[in-house]
Scaffold this motif. Structure first.
Motif, PDB file in Angstrom:
ATOM      1  N   GLU A 172      -2.377  54.685 -29.407  1.00 35.08           N
ATOM      2  CA  GLU A 172      -3.434  55.680 -29.348  1.00 35.08           C
ATOM      3  C   GLU A 172      -4.014  55.760 -27.939  1.00 35.08           C
ATOM      4  O   GLU A 172      -4.564  56.767 -27.532  1.00 35.08           O
ATOM      5  CB  GLU A 172      -4.532  55.357 -30.359  1.00 35.08           C
ATOM      6  CG  GLU A 172      -5.419  56.538 -30.647  1.00 35.08           C
ATOM      7  CD  GLU A 172      -5.953  56.520 -32.069  1.00 35.08           C
ATOM      8  OE1 GLU A 172      -7.164  56.726 -32.208  1.00 35.08           O
ATOM      9  OE2 GLU A 172      -5.177  56.296 -32.993  1.00 35.08           O
ATOM     10  N   THR A 173      -3.871  54.692 -27.178  1.00 37.30           N
ATOM     11  CA  THR A 173      -4.303  54.713 -25.782  1.00 37.30           C
ATOM     12  C   THR A 173      -3.213  55.276 -24.887  1.00 37.30           C
ATOM     13  O   THR A 173      -3.465  56.094 -24.003  1.00 37.30           O
ATOM     14  CB  THR A 173      -4.657  53.291 -25.313  1.00 37.30           C
ATOM     15  OG1 THR A 173      -5.721  52.803 -26.120  1.00 37.30           O
ATOM     16  CG2 THR A 173      -5.082  53.292 -23.856  1.00 37.30           C
ATOM     17  N   GLY A 176      -1.754  58.920 -26.801  1.00 44.71           N
ATOM     18  CA  GLY A 176      -2.736  59.866 -27.294  1.00 44.71           C
ATOM     19  C   GLY A 176      -2.869  59.794 -28.802  1.00 44.71           C
ATOM     20  O   GLY A 176      -1.981  59.306 -29.502  1.00 44.71           O
ATOM     21  N   GLU A 178      -2.543  61.852 -31.158  1.00 45.77           N
ATOM     22  CA  GLU A 178      -1.586  62.567 -31.998  1.00 45.77           C
ATOM     23  C   GLU A 178      -0.246  61.857 -32.078  1.00 45.77           C
ATOM     24  O   GLU A 178       0.572  62.174 -32.930  1.00 45.77           O
ATOM     25  CB  GLU A 178      -1.404  63.994 -31.470  1.00 45.77           C
ATOM     26  CG  GLU A 178      -2.621  64.869 -31.706  1.00 45.77           C
ATOM     27  CD  GLU A 178      -2.844  65.863 -30.589  1.00 45.77           C
ATOM     28  OE1 GLU A 178      -2.440  65.576 -29.449  1.00 45.77           O
ATOM     29  OE2 GLU A 178      -3.421  66.920 -30.858  1.00 45.77           O
ATOM     30  N   ARG A 179      -0.016  60.926 -31.176  1.00 49.01           N
ATOM     31  CA  ARG A 179       1.204  60.115 -31.161  1.00 49.01           C
ATOM     32  C   ARG A 179       2.459  60.972 -31.228  1.00 49.01           C
ATOM     33  O   ARG A 179       3.392  60.687 -31.965  1.00 49.01           O
ATOM     34  CB  ARG A 179       1.174  59.098 -32.309  1.00 49.01           C
ATOM     35  CG  ARG A 179       0.000  58.120 -32.255  1.00 49.01           C
ATOM     36  CD  ARG A 179       0.135  57.091 -33.373  1.00 49.01           C
ATOM     37  NE  ARG A 179      -0.966  56.139 -33.351  1.00 49.01           N
ATOM     38  CZ  ARG A 179      -2.074  56.266 -34.071  1.00 49.01           C
ATOM     39  NH1 ARG A 179      -2.223  57.307 -34.847  1.00 49.01           N
ATOM     40  NH2 ARG A 179      -3.021  55.364 -34.008  1.00 49.01           N
ATOM     41  N   SER A 184       2.118  63.676 -25.553  1.00 52.30           N
ATOM     42  CA  SER A 184       1.705  62.587 -24.670  1.00 52.30           C
ATOM     43  C   SER A 184       2.316  62.742 -23.290  1.00 52.30           C
ATOM     44  O   SER A 184       1.669  62.485 -22.275  1.00 52.30           O
ATOM     45  CB  SER A 184       2.103  61.237 -25.275  1.00 52.30           C
ATOM     46  OG  SER A 184       3.513  61.099 -25.341  1.00 52.30           O
ATOM     47  N   LEU A 187       0.501  66.194 -21.812  1.00 50.88           N
ATOM     48  CA  LEU A 187      -0.936  66.425 -21.889  1.00 50.88           C
ATOM     49  C   LEU A 187      -1.780  65.165 -21.816  1.00 50.88           C
ATOM     50  O   LEU A 187      -3.006  65.260 -21.782  1.00 50.88           O
ATOM     51  CB  LEU A 187      -1.273  67.182 -23.192  1.00 50.88           C
ATOM     52  CG  LEU A 187      -0.552  68.524 -23.412  1.00 50.88           C
ATOM     53  CD1 LEU A 187      -1.004  69.152 -24.720  1.00 50.88           C
ATOM     54  CD2 LEU A 187      -0.784  69.478 -22.247  1.00 50.88           C
ATOM     55  N   HIS A 188      -1.143  63.981 -21.792  1.00 51.28           N
ATOM     56  CA  HIS A 188      -1.913  62.732 -21.791  1.00 51.28           C
ATOM     57  C   HIS A 188      -1.674  62.006 -20.471  1.00 51.28           C
ATOM     58  O   HIS A 188      -0.585  61.531 -20.183  1.00 51.28           O
ATOM     59  CB  HIS A 188      -1.501  61.861 -22.971  1.00 51.28           C
ATOM     60  CG  HIS A 188      -2.477  60.783 -23.290  1.00 51.28           C
ATOM     61  ND1 HIS A 188      -3.794  61.029 -23.623  1.00 51.28           N
ATOM     62  CD2 HIS A 188      -2.345  59.439 -23.321  1.00 51.28           C
ATOM     63  CE1 HIS A 188      -4.424  59.900 -23.853  1.00 51.28           C
ATOM     64  NE2 HIS A 188      -3.574  58.914 -23.669  1.00 51.28           N
ATOM     65  N   GLN A 189      -2.703  61.912 -19.643  1.00 52.21           N
ATOM     66  CA  GLN A 189      -2.570  61.434 -18.276  1.00 52.21           C
ATOM     67  C   GLN A 189      -2.025  60.010 -18.132  1.00 52.21           C
ATOM     68  O   GLN A 189      -1.254  59.746 -17.201  1.00 52.21           O
ATOM     69  CB  GLN A 189      -3.927  61.521 -17.563  1.00 52.21           C
ATOM     70  CG  GLN A 189      -3.856  61.343 -16.051  1.00 52.21           C
ATOM     71  CD  GLN A 189      -2.977  62.383 -15.374  1.00 52.21           C
ATOM     72  OE1 GLN A 189      -2.914  63.533 -15.800  1.00 52.21           O
ATOM     73  NE2 GLN A 189      -2.280  61.986 -14.327  1.00 52.21           N
ATOM     74  N   SER A 233       0.569  73.613 -20.719  1.00 50.07           N
ATOM     75  CA  SER A 233       1.278  72.861 -19.693  1.00 50.07           C
ATOM     76  C   SER A 233       2.206  73.766 -18.886  1.00 50.07           C
ATOM     77  O   SER A 233       3.249  74.193 -19.386  1.00 50.07           O
ATOM     78  CB  SER A 233       2.093  71.726 -20.320  1.00 50.07           C
ATOM     79  OG  SER A 233       2.925  71.117 -19.344  1.00 50.07           O
TER      80      SER A 233
END
Length: 310
Positions: A172-173, A176, A178-179, A184, A187-189, A233
């Motif tokens: 989750e870290t 993100g 939504e896994r 990820s 959109l997940h830095q 994106s």
């Protein structure tokens, strides 16, 4: 078995109007549009000289013209134009074979063409199982130092082994809430911080997903996922428009791991069942950057942390 969340849930926004369109035949529209895009991109990549045609000086776009493809496969220009416009044109396997030969398609591209060109090649839906195949989980559990995952055709992580949890930690870290692999990645830095060669990883993953998309174009979740990524994106839009397909099942990938520095793995991706419902990703540690020794240290630390918690 390690499940990363209790049950798949709808995390991709889709309006009721979009859902009704899919249920009313929109899935077949999506398949035809995907076929049209595939044909346009392959036609544009083929130099006329490769087929003994003059390059000329009045070509407005690279590659073959529609009229040239139509002549080479023995159909009228208007019929082929409708095919590239995504209209409801039925094609035979014989015509697809002529198209594949004319466009000089690779083996992977030929499979994509047949999936898109024949309606029966698309699955009616994407089953999302309550449990991962036990045999697949047993397989990745026995991989020792190699982090491994199991994913659905939607790119959702549904299983992992101990090495994956030691290396990636709390998904989750890292990936993100939504896994989802694509969400990820784009959109997940934190994912970009782990991957020095982020662009190559993104290109490979979009290529893998594009092959899956052809098989599941009628899945409303996948439609909504693609729509969200195209909207949010610009990198995904560029790669999606390039329409690359995977060229092989493996490649080398280097992570910049916090506290351990560079770690290099041989990355493998393959389907573990005949219906392509379970995609397996395996990261085999290499001797480069002492990756195997670093993985051993991470696993020991992970075991000690679990022992302390109990």
């Amino acid at each position: 078995m390690q499940r990363l969340w209790p049950k798949t849930r709808n995390v991709y926004p889709m309006t009721e109007s979009d859902r009704m369109k899919l249920e009313a035949g929109g899935a077949d529209v999506a398949r035809r549009q995907e076929l049209a895009t595939f044909l346009r991109t392959r036609r544009a990549r083929l130099p006329p000289a490769d087929l003994g045609l003059p390059q000329g000086t009045r070509r407005r776009t690279p590659g073959l013209r529609r009229e040239e493809v139509a002549e080479l496969i023995g159909v009228s220009p208007s019929w082929y134009t409708k095919l590239e416009q995504g209209l409801d044109i039925r094609v035979s396997s014989r015509l697809l074979r002529r198209l594949a030969n004319t466009l000089r398609l690779t083996a992977v591209e030929r499979v994509q063409l047949y999936r898109l060109g024949l309606p029966e090649a698309a699955n009616p839906d994407v089953p999302v199982p309550e449990d991962v195949l036990p045999a697949v989980q047993t397989m990745i559990d026995g991989l020792g130092l190699s982090p491994a995952f199991i994913l659905t055709p939607r790119g959702e992580y549904i299983g992992s082994n101990q090495a994956a949890r030691a290396f990636f930690g709390d998904f989750e870290t890292f990936a993100g809430p939504e896994r989802n692999l694509l969400l990820s990645l784009f959109l997940h830095q934190p994912v970009r911080q782990y991957l020095p060669d982020w662009w190559e990883s993104a290109r490979q993953q979009v290529a893998l997903f594009r092959a899956t998309y052809a098989r599941n174009a009628n899945d409303p979740y996948i439609q909504a996922l693609v729509g969200r990524l195209l909207k949010e994106s610009p990198e995904f839009r560029e790669l999606w428009n390039n329409y690359d397909l995977p060229v092989g099942p493996s490649r080398r990938i280097t992570f910049d791991y916090p506290g351990s520095g560079a770690m290099t793995f041989e990355y493998y991706s393959f389907y573990a069942d005949v219906d392509a419902n379970f995609r397996v990703e395996i990261f085999t540690p290499l001797s480069q950057h002492e990756t195997s020794a670093k993985m051993e240290a991470l696993l020991r630390a992970c075991s000690l942390n679990r022992r302390d918690q109990t």
